[in-house]
Design a protein around this motif. Structure first.
Motif, PDB file in Angstrom:
ATOM      1  N   GLU A 152       0.832  -1.206   0.000  1.00 35.71           N
ATOM      2  CA  GLU A 152       0.000   0.000   0.000  1.00 35.71           C
ATOM      3  C   GLU A 152       0.868   1.257   0.000  1.00 35.71           C
ATOM      4  OE1 GLU A 152      -4.097  -0.470   2.248  1.00 35.71           O
ATOM      5  OE2 GLU A 152      -2.458  -1.231   3.493  1.00 35.71           O
ATOM      6  N   ASP A 153       1.923   1.250   0.802  1.00 34.29           N
ATOM      7  CA  ASP A 153       2.806   2.414   0.886  1.00 34.29           C
ATOM      8  C   ASP A 153       3.444   2.704  -0.467  1.00 34.29           C
ATOM      9  OD1 ASP A 153       4.204   4.455   2.490  1.00 34.29           O
ATOM     10  OD2 ASP A 153       5.984   3.246   2.105  1.00 34.29           O
ATOM     11  N   VAL A 154       3.879   1.647  -1.149  1.00 33.76           N
ATOM     12  CA  VAL A 154       4.505   1.823  -2.474  1.00 33.76           C
ATOM     13  C   VAL A 154       3.501   2.388  -3.466  1.00 33.76           C
ATOM     14  CG1 VAL A 154       5.457   0.564  -4.440  1.00 33.76           C
ATOM     15  CG2 VAL A 154       6.282   0.071  -2.130  1.00 33.76           C
ATOM     16  N   LEU A 155       2.280   1.863  -3.485  1.00 27.04           N
ATOM     17  CA  LEU A 155       1.270   2.340  -4.419  1.00 27.04           C
ATOM     18  C   LEU A 155       0.864   3.787  -4.124  1.00 27.04           C
ATOM     19  CD1 LEU A 155      -1.071  -0.777  -4.800  1.00 27.04           C
ATOM     20  CD2 LEU A 155       0.848  -0.061  -6.233  1.00 27.04           C
ATOM     21  N   GLU A 156       0.762   4.113  -2.844  1.00 25.84           N
ATOM     22  CA  GLU A 156       0.393   5.484  -2.491  1.00 25.84           C
ATOM     23  C   GLU A 156       1.475   6.474  -2.902  1.00 25.84           C
ATOM     24  OE1 GLU A 156      -0.447   5.165   1.655  1.00 25.84           O
ATOM     25  OE2 GLU A 156      -2.293   4.005   1.317  1.00 25.84           O
ATOM     26  N   ARG A 157       2.731   6.100  -2.720  1.00 26.95           N
ATOM     27  CA  ARG A 157       3.819   6.975  -3.144  1.00 26.95           C
ATOM     28  C   ARG A 157       3.829   7.156  -4.657  1.00 26.95           C
ATOM     29  NH1 ARG A 157       7.936   7.713   0.766  1.00 26.95           N
ATOM     30  NH2 ARG A 157       7.559   6.517   2.693  1.00 26.95           N
ATOM     31  N   ALA A 158       3.447   6.107  -5.369  1.00 27.24           N
ATOM     32  CA  ALA A 158       3.399   6.178  -6.830  1.00 27.24           C
ATOM     33  C   ALA A 158       2.077   6.762  -7.335  1.00 27.24           C
ATOM     34  CB  ALA A 158       3.614   4.791  -7.426  1.00 27.24           C
ATOM     35  N   GLU A 159       1.162   7.082  -6.403  1.00 25.40           N
ATOM     36  CA  GLU A 159      -0.158   7.650  -6.725  1.00 25.40           C
ATOM     37  C   GLU A 159      -0.959   6.728  -7.656  1.00 25.40           C
ATOM     38  OE1 GLU A 159       0.507  11.594  -8.222  1.00 25.40           O
ATOM     39  OE2 GLU A 159       0.929  12.399  -6.215  1.00 25.40           O
ATOM     40  N   ILE A 160      -0.888   5.424  -7.326  1.00 22.22           N
ATOM     41  CA  ILE A 160      -1.658   4.424  -8.070  1.00 22.22           C
ATOM     42  C   ILE A 160      -2.867   4.042  -7.224  1.00 22.22           C
ATOM     43  CG2 ILE A 160      -1.648   2.084  -9.015  1.00 22.22           C
ATOM     44  CD1 ILE A 160       1.369   2.406  -9.464  1.00 22.22           C
ATOM     45  N   PRO A 161      -4.079   4.233  -7.717  1.00 18.97           N
ATOM     46  CA  PRO A 161      -5.269   3.920  -6.927  1.00 18.97           C
ATOM     47  C   PRO A 161      -5.436   2.410  -6.744  1.00 18.97           C
ATOM     48  CG  PRO A 161      -5.898   4.554  -9.132  1.00 18.97           C
ATOM     49  CD  PRO A 161      -4.416   4.790  -9.047  1.00 18.97           C
ATOM     50  N   TYR A 162      -5.982   2.022  -5.599  1.00 15.75           N
ATOM     51  CA  TYR A 162      -6.136   0.602  -5.307  1.00 15.75           C
ATOM     52  C   TYR A 162      -7.273   0.394  -4.323  1.00 15.75           C
ATOM     53  CZ  TYR A 162      -3.901   1.557  -0.831  1.00 15.75           C
ATOM     54  OH  TYR A 162      -3.616   2.048   0.419  1.00 15.75           O
ATOM     55  N   ASP A 163      -7.739  -0.842  -4.237  1.00 11.65           N
ATOM     56  CA  ASP A 163      -8.682  -1.293  -3.217  1.00 11.65           C
ATOM     57  C   ASP A 163      -8.143  -2.587  -2.628  1.00 11.65           C
ATOM     58  OD1 ASP A 163     -10.684   0.739  -3.517  1.00 11.65           O
ATOM     59  OD2 ASP A 163     -11.332  -0.249  -5.357  1.00 11.65           O
ATOM     60  N   VAL A 164      -8.432  -2.811  -1.344  1.00 11.88           N
ATOM     61  CA  VAL A 164      -8.001  -4.029  -0.656  1.00 11.88           C
ATOM     62  C   VAL A 164      -9.211  -4.917  -0.417  1.00 11.88           C
ATOM     63  CG1 VAL A 164      -6.894  -5.004   1.392  1.00 11.88           C
ATOM     64  CG2 VAL A 164      -6.136  -2.789   0.491  1.00 11.88           C
ATOM     65  N   VAL A 165      -9.080  -6.204  -0.705  1.00 13.10           N
ATOM     66  CA  VAL A 165     -10.147  -7.166  -0.476  1.00 13.10           C
ATOM     67  C   VAL A 165      -9.817  -7.969   0.781  1.00 13.10           C
ATOM     68  CG1 VAL A 165     -11.434  -9.109  -1.412  1.00 13.10           C
ATOM     69  CG2 VAL A 165     -10.586  -7.328  -2.943  1.00 13.10           C
ATOM     70  N   TRP A 166     -10.779  -8.000   1.718  1.00 10.65           N
ATOM     71  CA  TRP A 166     -10.571  -8.680   3.002  1.00 10.65           C
ATOM     72  C   TRP A 166     -11.517  -9.871   3.148  1.00 10.65           C
ATOM     73  CZ3 TRP A 166      -6.555  -7.407   6.001  1.00 10.65           C
ATOM     74  CH2 TRP A 166      -6.000  -6.124   5.866  1.00 10.65           C
ATOM     75  N   SER A 167     -11.105 -10.804   3.973  1.00  6.37           N
ATOM     76  CA  SER A 167     -11.985 -11.906   4.350  1.00  6.37           C
ATOM     77  C   SER A 167     -13.135 -11.365   5.197  1.00  6.37           C
ATOM     78  CB  SER A 167     -11.212 -12.950   5.154  1.00  6.37           C
ATOM     79  OG  SER A 167     -12.099 -13.836   5.810  1.00  6.37           O
ATOM     80  N   PRO A 168     -14.365 -11.786   4.911  1.00  5.19           N
ATOM     81  CA  PRO A 168     -15.485 -11.323   5.741  1.00  5.19           C
ATOM     82  C   PRO A 168     -15.396 -11.804   7.174  1.00  5.19           C
ATOM     83  CG  PRO A 168     -16.197 -13.042   4.222  1.00  5.19           C
ATOM     84  CD  PRO A 168     -14.811 -12.650   3.802  1.00  5.19           C
ATOM     85  N   GLY A 169     -14.671 -12.886   7.399  1.00  7.96           N
ATOM     86  CA  GLY A 169     -14.502 -13.361   8.761  1.00  7.96           C
ATOM     87  C   GLY A 169     -13.574 -12.484   9.575  1.00  7.96           C
ATOM     88  N   PHE A 170     -12.675 -11.763   8.905  1.00  8.14           N
ATOM     89  CA  PHE A 170     -11.714 -10.912   9.602  1.00  8.14           C
ATOM     90  C   PHE A 170     -12.198  -9.470   9.684  1.00  8.14           C
ATOM     91  CE2 PHE A 170      -7.692  -8.343   9.486  1.00  8.14           C
ATOM     92  CZ  PHE A 170      -7.270  -8.652  10.777  1.00  8.14           C
ATOM     93  N   ARG A 171     -12.713  -8.946   8.588  1.00 10.66           N
ATOM     94  CA  ARG A 171     -13.236  -7.579   8.563  1.00 10.66           C
ATOM     95  C   ARG A 171     -14.602  -7.581   7.886  1.00 10.66           C
ATOM     96  NH1 ARG A 171      -8.143  -3.435   7.548  1.00 10.66           N
ATOM     97  NH2 ARG A 171      -7.036  -3.999   9.478  1.00 10.66           N
TER      98      ARG A 171
END
Length: 303
Positions: free
Chosen positions: A32-51
């Protein structure tokens, strides 16, 4: 294909029956830190059991993404293979992963694999090593009991343990379950009091409903948030009074507001107060029952 580049971040932390380990999540933070520094948009997919409230695979629209990045963990199994099928139009990259068999469908399905270890390749450091550092939360020892049946109908031990642990689950802290019982054969328990005291002395706080959880924490100079699990107060209340320790909650007045109040006090004013009481213990300034023992023995012998 989306007109603009957008990345969907996945990993074993994304699967319903997967798991989120500390290493995996730190590796994700690094990406995430690398993508944010490069200004590349992203989304994170989580397990429903965890989040439960986050973005899950079932709710993802693959057509909204140009790239899929799989972070950390081994590249194997039907779950990873399903990502290739579902995101077939995406450029798929694996980063910080382990490759056991580069020819297996799960591994071969990626357009690029930036592995941490793979056959016939020199290993590189895991992504978690360079993840952005977060402020360290307090380290809290948890010393609870479900016993003490001698108090009969006044016992509130189950209720206290349930409420305290539920409350603790919502606090940002590193929890360490401890037991005052010693055992020379069980590696999970201390074999000597000194071994337990070595742990207590390294904590920021102890949360306990045990008399010795309170006293041994203070003996180590560590503040204790004590809860008396007996209705009306019993030995935990008595010991808090004898030691001059204020961070005490009764079973009948146990609620989150009181716990929050003493939590804040223990982590602010508590360390100095605990060190003062520890110094009193070491100086032996206050008498205890053993001081009167020789005289009691003499009287009994004379009688």
């Amino acid at each position: 294909m989306p007109r603009r580049r957008r990345v969907v971040l996945t990993g074993w932390f994304s699967f319903r029956d997967g798991e989120a380990t500390a290493g995996d999540v730190l590796a994700l933070r690094r990406v995430e830190d690398v993508l944010e520094r490069a200004e590349i948009p992203y989304d994170v997919v989580w397990s429903p059991g965890f989040r439960p409230g986050a973005l899950h695979l079932a709710g993802v629209r693959p057509e909204e993404y140009s790239h899929l990045v799989f972070v950390c963990g081994p590249l194997y199994g039907p779950q990873v293979e399903e990502l290739h099928r579902r995101f077939a139009h995406c450029v798929r990259i694996a980063v910080g992963t382990s490759v056991v068999d580069s020819g297996a469908p799960a591994a071969a399905g990626f357009h690029r694999v930036l592995a941490r270890d793979a056959p016939e390749a020199e290993p590189v450091r895991d992504l978690s090593a360079r993840a952005p550092a977060a402020p360290a939360p307090p380290v809290v020892g948890v010393v609870l009991t479900h016993g003490q049946h001698e108090y009969g109908a006044l016992r509130r031990h189950g209720q206290v343990a349930d409420e305290v642990t539920r409350w603790l689950a919502g606090r940002d802290c590193a929890r360490l379950e401890l037991e005052t019982r010693l055992d020379a054969h069980d590696w999970r328990l201390g074999a000597t009091p000194a071994q337990l005291e070595a742990v207590l002395g390294r904590l920021d706080l102890v949360v306990t409903d045990r008399l010795h959880g309170l006293v041994l924490a203070l003996r180590a100079g560590t503040p204790a948030l004590a809860v008396d699990p007996v209705e009306g107060g019993a030995k935990v209340t008595g010991q808090a009074r004898a030691c001059g320790w204020p961070a005490l909650v009764s079973a009948e007045h146990l609620d989150a507001d009181r716990l929050d109040h003493w939590w804040d006090w223990c982590l602010s004013s508590g360390p100095e107060a605990a060190r003062r009481i520890r110094a009193e213990f070491l100086a032996g300034a206050e008498p205890d029952g053993a001081d009167a023992l020789p005289q009691a023995l003499e009287r009994l012998a004379a009688g």
